[in-house]
Design a protein around this motif. Structure first.
Motif, PDB file in Angstrom:
ATOM      1  N   ALA A 193       0.852  -1.188   0.000  1.00 46.42           N
ATOM      2  CA  ALA A 193       0.000   0.000   0.000  1.00 46.42           C
ATOM      3  C   ALA A 193       0.888   1.238   0.000  1.00 46.42           C
ATOM      4  N   THR A 194       0.566   2.196  -0.859  1.00 44.16           N
ATOM      5  CA  THR A 194       1.322   3.445  -0.920  1.00 44.16           C
ATOM      6  C   THR A 194       0.372   4.616  -0.761  1.00 44.16           C
ATOM      7  N   ASP A 195       0.943   5.785  -0.543  1.00 44.43           N
ATOM      8  CA  ASP A 195       0.139   6.991  -0.349  1.00 44.43           C
ATOM      9  C   ASP A 195      -0.628   7.372  -1.603  1.00 44.43           C
ATOM     10  N   SER A 196      -0.167   6.921  -2.758  1.00 47.55           N
ATOM     11  CA  SER A 196      -0.832   7.290  -4.007  1.00 47.55           C
ATOM     12  C   SER A 196      -2.088   6.462  -4.280  1.00 47.55           C
ATOM     13  N   ASP A 197      -2.300   5.408  -3.525  1.00 47.67           N
ATOM     14  CA  ASP A 197      -3.472   4.564  -3.754  1.00 47.67           C
ATOM     15  C   ASP A 197      -4.722   5.254  -3.223  1.00 47.67           C
ATOM     16  N   SER A 198      -5.746   5.334  -4.044  1.00 51.70           N
ATOM     17  CA  SER A 198      -6.971   6.058  -3.683  1.00 51.70           C
ATOM     18  C   SER A 198      -7.802   5.355  -2.613  1.00 51.70           C
ATOM     19  N   GLY A 219      -6.984  19.202  10.642  1.00 49.71           N
ATOM     20  CA  GLY A 219      -7.461  19.485  11.993  1.00 49.71           C
ATOM     21  C   GLY A 219      -7.917  18.250  12.749  1.00 49.71           C
ATOM     22  N   ASP A 220      -8.060  17.135  12.061  1.00 47.87           N
ATOM     23  CA  ASP A 220      -8.549  15.909  12.687  1.00 47.87           C
ATOM     24  C   ASP A 220      -7.412  14.895  12.807  1.00 47.87           C
ATOM     25  N   LEU A 221      -6.521  15.135  13.759  1.00 45.66           N
ATOM     26  CA  LEU A 221      -5.327  14.317  13.907  1.00 45.66           C
ATOM     27  C   LEU A 221      -5.394  13.390  15.103  1.00 45.66           C
ATOM     28  N   THR A 222      -6.547  13.278  15.700  1.00 42.93           N
ATOM     29  CA  THR A 222      -6.673  12.520  16.940  1.00 42.93           C
ATOM     30  C   THR A 222      -6.105  11.124  16.816  1.00 42.93           C
ATOM     31  N   PHE A 223      -6.369  10.440  15.718  1.00 44.86           N
ATOM     32  CA  PHE A 223      -5.934   9.044  15.640  1.00 44.86           C
ATOM     33  C   PHE A 223      -4.424   8.922  15.742  1.00 44.86           C
ATOM     34  N   TRP A 224      -3.644   9.809  15.112  1.00 43.43           N
ATOM     35  CA  TRP A 224      -2.193   9.723  15.211  1.00 43.43           C
ATOM     36  C   TRP A 224      -1.718  10.023  16.636  1.00 43.43           C
ATOM     37  N   PHE A 225      -2.296  11.039  17.247  1.00 40.52           N
ATOM     38  CA  PHE A 225      -1.875  11.376  18.604  1.00 40.52           C
ATOM     39  C   PHE A 225      -2.183  10.234  19.574  1.00 40.52           C
ATOM     40  N   TYR A 226      -3.279   9.543  19.333  1.00 37.45           N
ATOM     41  CA  TYR A 226      -3.620   8.387  20.170  1.00 37.45           C
ATOM     42  C   TYR A 226      -2.701   7.198  19.854  1.00 37.45           C
ATOM     43  N   VAL A 227      -2.492   6.922  18.584  1.00 42.78           N
ATOM     44  CA  VAL A 227      -1.641   5.799  18.172  1.00 42.78           C
ATOM     45  C   VAL A 227      -0.230   5.971  18.719  1.00 42.78           C
ATOM     46  N   LYS A 228       0.315   7.176  18.611  1.00 41.45           N
ATOM     47  CA  LYS A 228       1.710   7.350  19.019  1.00 41.45           C
ATOM     48  C   LYS A 228       1.912   7.132  20.514  1.00 41.45           C
ATOM     49  N   GLU A 229       0.828   7.216  21.291  1.00 43.94           N
ATOM     50  CA  GLU A 229       0.903   6.903  22.719  1.00 43.94           C
ATOM     51  C   GLU A 229       1.177   5.415  22.943  1.00 43.94           C
ATOM     52  N   HIS A 230       0.916   4.599  21.938  1.00 46.01           N
ATOM     53  CA  HIS A 230       1.061   3.142  22.050  1.00 46.01           C
ATOM     54  C   HIS A 230       2.306   2.602  21.342  1.00 46.01           C
ATOM     55  N   LEU A 231       3.092   3.479  20.770  1.00 50.83           N
ATOM     56  CA  LEU A 231       4.295   3.051  20.073  1.00 50.83           C
ATOM     57  C   LEU A 231       5.499   3.128  20.999  1.00 50.83           C
ATOM     58  N   ASN A 232       6.435   2.225  20.807  1.00 52.85           N
ATOM     59  CA  ASN A 232       7.662   2.298  21.607  1.00 52.85           C
ATOM     60  C   ASN A 232       8.598   3.347  21.008  1.00 52.85           C
ATOM     61  N   ARG A 233       9.697   3.611  21.692  1.00 57.61           N
ATOM     62  CA  ARG A 233      10.620   4.663  21.268  1.00 57.61           C
ATOM     63  C   ARG A 233      11.160   4.411  19.864  1.00 57.61           C
ATOM     64  N   HIS A 234      11.498   3.177  19.576  1.00 56.72           N
ATOM     65  CA  HIS A 234      12.026   2.824  18.261  1.00 56.72           C
ATOM     66  C   HIS A 234      10.987   3.079  17.164  1.00 56.72           C
ATOM     67  N   GLU A 235       9.742   2.674  17.405  1.00 60.29           N
ATOM     68  CA  GLU A 235       8.676   2.881  16.417  1.00 60.29           C
ATOM     69  C   GLU A 235       8.419   4.371  16.197  1.00 60.29           C
ATOM     70  N   LEU A 236       8.399   5.143  17.282  1.00 58.94           N
ATOM     71  CA  LEU A 236       8.208   6.589  17.147  1.00 58.94           C
ATOM     72  C   LEU A 236       9.327   7.209  16.330  1.00 58.94           C
ATOM     73  N   GLY A 292       0.637  13.288   8.038  1.00 60.04           N
ATOM     74  CA  GLY A 292       1.479  12.427   7.212  1.00 60.04           C
ATOM     75  C   GLY A 292       2.041  11.255   7.999  1.00 60.04           C
ATOM     76  N   ARG A 293       2.449  11.515   9.246  1.00 58.84           N
ATOM     77  CA  ARG A 293       2.962  10.433  10.086  1.00 58.84           C
ATOM     78  C   ARG A 293       1.862   9.420  10.390  1.00 58.84           C
ATOM     79  N   GLY A 294       0.662   9.903  10.629  1.00 54.01           N
ATOM     80  CA  GLY A 294      -0.465   9.004  10.876  1.00 54.01           C
ATOM     81  C   GLY A 294      -0.751   8.133   9.669  1.00 54.01           C
ATOM     82  N   ARG A 295      -0.711   8.731   8.495  1.00 49.93           N
ATOM     83  CA  ARG A 295      -0.935   7.955   7.269  1.00 49.93           C
ATOM     84  C   ARG A 295       0.198   6.967   7.025  1.00 49.93           C
ATOM     85  N   ALA A 296       1.430   7.391   7.320  1.00 51.12           N
ATOM     86  CA  ALA A 296       2.586   6.491   7.167  1.00 51.12           C
ATOM     87  C   ALA A 296       2.441   5.301   8.112  1.00 51.12           C
ATOM     88  N   TRP A 297       2.013   5.572   9.352  1.00 52.25           N
ATOM     89  CA  TRP A 297       1.805   4.480  10.306  1.00 52.25           C
ATOM     90  C   TRP A 297       0.759   3.503   9.776  1.00 52.25           C
TER      91      TRP A 297
END
Length: 144
Positions: free
Chosen positions: A37-42, A53-70, A84-89
């Motif tokens: 899956a890539t960012d260009s896929d619709s 303005g709707d970044l809640t999911f990334w801010f929540y997800v990053k709370e569950h990642l370890n230091r290496h993953e972050l 972009g980081r949320g989409r990359a995750w």
């Protein structure tokens, strides 16, 4: 059930239907293939917000990642925004077949989930949210 509750329920149901359709499209496109899956896929933007303005999911997800993953997501050279980081995750979780595991973990943390999402949100609707890991599990394995 009052009108506000009915409206929230209808929005959650609409979101569930969009998610199910997106998952089906991903299964058709990526199921059983070596393609990633890539960012260009619709099909993928439906699974994450298009609104900065709707970044809640990334801010929540990053709370569950370890230091290496972050560090992995903050060191990506071509990604400079939290969206972009949320989409990359999300792409990584799909490509690495770890989305189901992540979703189980994310949804199980009810106290923290409640700190990030409103009471009426989709992820706090236990019945509908419980379908997310199941959808993720079938993401790449059930396609024909």
């Amino acid at each position: 059930m009052n009108a506000e509750t009915q409206q929230s329920d209808a929005k959650r149901q609409h979101l569930l239907e969009r998610l199910l359709d997106a998952v089906k499209q991903c299964q058709i496109r990526f199921g059983g293939r070596k393609e990633i899956a890539t960012d260009s896929d619709s099909r993928l933007p439906v699974l994450s917000s298009k609104n900065e303005g709707d970044l809640t999911f990334w801010f929540y997800v990053k709370e569950h990642l370890n230091r290496h993953e972050l560090q992995r997501f903050y060191s990506l050279r071509h990604i400079s925004s939290e969206l972009g980081r949320g989409r990359a995750w999300l792409r990584c979780a799909l490509n690495e077949h770890s989305l189901e595991r992540y979703l189980h973990s994310l949804l199980a943390d009810r106290p923290r989930l409640g700190n990030y999402y409103e009471d009426w949100s989709f992820v706090l609707d236990e019945e509908r949210a419980s379908m997310l890991p199941t959808m993720a599990a079938g993401e790449f394995t059930n396609a024909k």
